[in-house]
Design a protein around this motif. Structure first.
Motif, short mmCIF file in Angstrom:
data_model
loop_
_atom_site.label_atom_id
_atom_site.label_comp_id
_atom_site.label_asym_id
_atom_site.label_seq_id
_atom_site.Cartn_x
_atom_site.Cartn_y
_atom_site.Cartn_z
N UNK A 154 0.76 -1.26 -0.07
CA UNK A 154 0.02 -0.12 0.20
C UNK A 154 0.96 1.43 -0.06
N UNK A 155 1.87 1.33 0.83
CA UNK A 155 2.78 2.65 0.99
C UNK A 155 3.65 2.71 -0.33
N UNK A 156 3.79 1.57 -1.10
CA UNK A 156 4.52 1.71 -2.18
C UNK A 156 3.56 1.86 -3.63
N UNK A 157 2.21 1.93 -3.31
CA UNK A 157 1.61 2.06 -4.34
C UNK A 157 1.32 0.81 -5.36
N UNK A 158 1.55 -0.40 -4.62
CA UNK A 158 1.39 -1.58 -5.38
C UNK A 158 0.51 -2.62 -4.91
N UNK A 159 -0.68 -2.06 -3.92
CA UNK A 159 -1.56 -2.89 -3.46
C UNK A 159 -2.59 -3.18 -4.27
N UNK A 160 -3.09 -4.41 -4.27
CA UNK A 160 -4.15 -4.75 -5.28
C UNK A 160 -4.97 -5.60 -4.68
N UNK A 161 -6.32 -5.68 -5.06
CA UNK A 161 -7.29 -6.39 -4.37
C UNK A 161 -7.30 -7.98 -5.11
N UNK A 162 -7.84 -8.85 -4.64
CA UNK A 162 -7.74 -10.40 -4.88
C UNK A 162 -7.40 -11.29 -3.81
N UNK A 163 -7.14 -12.40 -4.22
CA UNK A 163 -6.66 -13.44 -3.16
C UNK A 163 -5.27 -13.84 -3.24
N UNK A 164 -4.52 -13.81 -1.95
CA UNK A 164 -3.32 -14.46 -1.97
C UNK A 164 -3.18 -15.70 -1.11
N UNK A 165 -2.60 -16.74 -1.58
CA UNK A 165 -2.28 -18.10 -0.78
C UNK A 165 -0.82 -18.10 -0.57
N UNK A 166 -0.71 -18.31 0.60
CA UNK A 166 0.77 -18.22 1.02
C UNK A 166 1.28 -19.68 1.76
N UNK A 167 2.02 -20.40 1.12
CA UNK A 167 2.49 -21.72 1.65
C UNK A 167 3.84 -21.89 2.00
N UNK A 168 4.63 -22.81 2.08
CA UNK A 168 6.02 -22.96 2.10
C UNK A 168 6.85 -22.00 1.17
N UNK A 169 6.50 -22.22 -0.13
CA UNK A 169 7.02 -21.66 -1.17
C UNK A 169 7.36 -20.00 -0.99
N UNK A 170 6.13 -19.65 -0.62
CA UNK A 170 5.85 -18.14 -0.60
C UNK A 170 6.07 -17.65 0.87
N UNK A 171 6.81 -18.47 1.62
CA UNK A 171 7.11 -17.92 3.19
C UNK A 171 5.97 -17.49 4.08
N UNK A 172 4.79 -18.39 3.64
CA UNK A 172 3.87 -17.96 4.68
C UNK A 172 3.42 -18.91 5.95
N UNK A 173 4.10 -20.15 5.77
CA UNK A 173 4.20 -21.36 6.80
C UNK A 173 5.53 -21.92 7.03
N UNK A 174 5.76 -22.36 8.00
CA UNK A 174 6.90 -23.03 8.09
C UNK A 174 7.04 -24.11 9.55
N UNK A 175 8.08 -24.26 10.03
CA UNK A 175 8.05 -24.60 11.60
C UNK A 175 9.37 -24.06 12.07
N UNK A 176 9.48 -23.75 13.34
CA UNK A 176 10.33 -23.15 14.23
C UNK A 176 11.45 -24.08 14.42
N UNK A 177 12.55 -23.41 14.26
CA UNK A 177 13.92 -24.18 14.73
C UNK A 177 14.82 -23.02 15.06
#
Length: 365
Positions: free
Chosen positions: A293-316
């Motif tokens: 948003x602050x960089x003027x790149x915000x868009x509507x729609x749906x994002x799906x975040x998994x391992x590849x996108x850095x949205x989930x993982x496990x803590x070590x």
């Protein structure tokens, strides 16, 4: 003491060299400091926005969902961009009014944390079409709404594998909060990961209720977890919001182990009570949306975040590496993680058709 006087030419050369050195030090020193600040993204300003983050009912201090948004989203964004983020803990207030109040104040983007904000954002986003709205953990359609959901099953797959590797009784459990597809994504992913490592492992799973109160009932969670431990389970994965506290307490009191959720809680309790945490990067998602948003790149729609996108993982980290988590287990989980990221392994998403390809050992609580 006899000191030889410098001649005028020598004195002029010396002064000139000294002045040049001071100028260079100032210029290059300033560039070095500027470089350091740039690397840390301190004070970076690209535009002007007035974001608001609306926490779910549990509020901050849950060590998980809300705290992830605060620590890795709000605090980080405020520090990097020197932009104030308005924070709201709604408690028991009407969520539509909470969202509308922020819209009236011209906040944008307005970020609702949790599926409970779905109806509120669907309603208010239509009333204020020029503002940006974000819903995390649900999908709301609209030309000014960004929906962010996660592949919880992928992160849960990794901690399911960890549980199977670490279990001494070959029996592990899952305690979820509300009986909804979102929570079953965790349980099904966990079961798939455990079975990938130990096809014969015994699984026991349950959820705590059919309303949002299921996320705030640690007493019930502790009672159920204690019974699971009595029946031979020695590791329980909790995806139950505030109710997870009951699971962790049961593990601590019975000398067993647990896996936490959303944010790293490896540091909590003594010994090896919490061996790891399934990371759901809510803070990363909130930060990314505000940065867009602050960089003027915000868009509507749906994002799906998994391992590849850095949205989930496990803590070590320092609290469990080579302690409650052995080095050979780390290697195995890294291998599984790469298989998922590369597409060699597809972790089934329970929400597709509300079925799981493996038996989760689900029972009614």
């Amino acid at each position: 003491m006899n000191m030889k006087k410098r001649d005028p030419i020598t004195k002029w050369v010396f002064s000139s060299v000294l002045a040049l050195c001071l100028v260079c030090a100032a210029v290059f020193g300033g560039l070095y400091v500027k470089s350091l600040l740039s690397k840390q993204n301190v004070g970076k300003v690209a535009g002007t926005i007035h974001p608001a983050v609306l926490y779910d009912g549990a509020g901050k201090g849950d060590y998980a969902f809300n705290d992830s948004a605060y620590e890795d989203g709000v605090k980080k964004f405020e520090y990097n961009y020197r932009t104030k983020v308005t924070e709201v803990e709604p408690g028991t207030r009407n969520l539509t009014e909470v969202v509308r109040e922020q819209a009236r104040a011209n906040h944008s983007p307005i970020i609702g944390l949790g599926f409970s904000y779905s109806n509120a954002i669907a309603t208010v986003s239509k009333e204020y079409p020029n503002l940006q709205f974000v819903i995390i953990d649900s999908v709301v359609k609209g030309p000014n709404v960004q929906s962010i959901i996660f592949k919880e099953q992928e992160g849960s797959y990794l901690v399911g594998a960890l549980a199977a590797l670490a279990s001494k009784t070959h029996s592990v459990g899952f305690v979820g909060g509300m009986d909804i597809p979102l929570i079953h994504k965790f349980g099904c992913g966990f079961a798939q990961g455990a079975k990938a490592v130990d096809p014969n492992i015994r699984l026991t799973s349950t959820t705590l209720g059919t309303t949002t109160e299921a996320f705030a009932n640690p007493k019930k969670a502790q009672k159920i977890a204690t019974q699971m431990f009595t029946n031979g389970v020695d590791i329980i994965f909790a995806a139950a919001g505030g109710s997870g506290e009951g699971v962790y307490q049961a593990a601590f009191e019975t000398g067993n182990r647990a896996i936490a959720v959303d944010a790293s809680q490896n540091w909590r309790f003594t010994g090896e009570t919490i061996i790891s945490s399934m990371l759901k990067e809510v803070g990363f998602a909130a930060y990314q949306s505000m940065e867009e948003a602050i960089n003027g790149k915000w868009t509507a729609g749906t994002k799906v975040l998994g391992l590849k996108e850095g949205g989930v993982s496990w803590s070590l980290d320092m609290f469990n590496r080579n302690k409650s988590v052995k080095s050979e287990w780390i290697d195995k989980i890294d291998e599984l993680k790469e298989e998922v990221i590369d597409g060699d392994v597809k972790v089934y998403d329970y929400s597709n058709d509300q079925t799981c390809p493996v038996d989760t050992g689900m029972f009614a609580s």
